[in-house]
Design an enzyme around this catalytic site. Structure first.
Site, PDB file in Angstrom:
ATOM      1  N   HIS A 128      23.713 145.975 -95.082  1.00  0.00           N
ATOM      2  CA  HIS A 128      24.668 145.069 -95.734  1.00  0.00           C
ATOM      3  C   HIS A 128      24.816 145.376 -97.209  1.00  0.00           C
ATOM      4  CE1 HIS A 128      21.527 142.594 -97.691  1.00  0.00           C
ATOM      5  NE2 HIS A 128      20.851 142.681 -96.561  1.00  0.00           N
ATOM      6  N   CYS A 144      15.941 144.222 -94.574  1.00  0.00           N
ATOM      7  CA  CYS A 144      17.270 144.787 -94.335  1.00  0.00           C
ATOM      8  C   CYS A 144      17.520 145.984 -95.245  1.00  0.00           C
ATOM      9  CB  CYS A 144      18.342 143.733 -94.567  1.00  0.00           C
ATOM     10  SG  CYS A 144      18.345 142.433 -93.311  1.00  0.00           S
TER      11      CYS A 144
END
Length: 169
Positions: A128, A144
Site C-alpha cells: 500500500h 505491510c
C-alpha cells in the site's frame, strides 16, 4: 538471494528508491512481484530477466512478512481497520477499531493491494501507499509493504488480480 543486478543509474542525486528498470534472474514469472525485505525493494517482473524496482518500507524486524500470496483485491483510497494485534502493540489505534475512511490521511495511502494465501484467505498483509514517505527504505511498519503513493499508483495500474507475490528476507 542474488535477485537483481541493477542497471546503473545516472550519477549522484538520484533517489535510490525511484522506480528503475533493472536486470534480474530469468527464472521469475513475468507479471509477478518479488519483495526483498532486507534490501527494501519490490520488483515487478515486466519481461524475462527485466523488472521495475521500487523502494519500499517493510515491517519491523519481528513483523516482516515473508511468504507467497496472490493479489486478491485492489482498492483505490482504501479504508483502514487495525488488527487486534496492532491495537495490542499500540493502544492509540483503538480509536480506529471500527475503521478509518480512505483519503489522504489514511495510513494505507492512495492504493492497496490485498494479499491472499493459497486457500483464498486474506493474509491481513498489504502492499500500500503511505502518509509517511520518510519511512521508505526502513523497517517501520506493522508488517505491510509501504510504497510512495505515486509508486503504488503505478504498480496498481500494472498488476492484475491473481498476481503472484513472493516476499523474502
Amino acid at each position: 538471494l542474488g535477485l537483481a543486478q541493477a542497471v546503473t543509474a545516472p550519477a549522484s542525486t538520484r533517489d535510490p528508491y525511484a522506480p528503475t528498470e533493472v536486470a534480474i534472474r530469468n527464472d521469475f514469472e513475468v507479471g509477478s512481484i518479488v519483495v526483498v525485505s532486507d534490501d527494501f525493494f519490490l520488483y515487478h517482473v515486466i519481461a524475462p530477466g527485466r523488472a521495475i524496482r521500487y523502494g519500499v518500507a517493510v515491517g519491523k524486524a519481528e513483523l516482516v512478512w515473508k511468504g507467497r500470496a496472490r493479489i486478491g483485491r485492489k482498492v483505490e483510497w482504501p479504508s483502514w481497520t487495525p488488527t487486534q494485534d496492532m491495537i495490542a502493540r499500540d493502544p492509540s489505534y483503538a480509536k480506529y477499531e471500527n475503521g478509518m475512511p480512505g483519503g489522504p490521511t489514511n495510513p494505507l495511502g492512495a492504493r492497496a493491494l490485498y494479499l491472499y494465501d493459497a486457500n483464498g484467505r486474506d493474509t491481513l498483509f498489504r502492499i500500500h501507499g503511505t502518509t509517511d514517505p520518510s519511512s521508505i527504505g526502513k523497517s517501520v511498519s506493522n508488517g505491510c509493504i509501504r510504497m510512495y503513493n505515486s509508486h503504488v499508483k503505478d504498480l496498481y495500474d500494472r498488476v492484475q488480480l491473481g498476481t503472484r507475490v513472493t516476499a523474502t528476507g
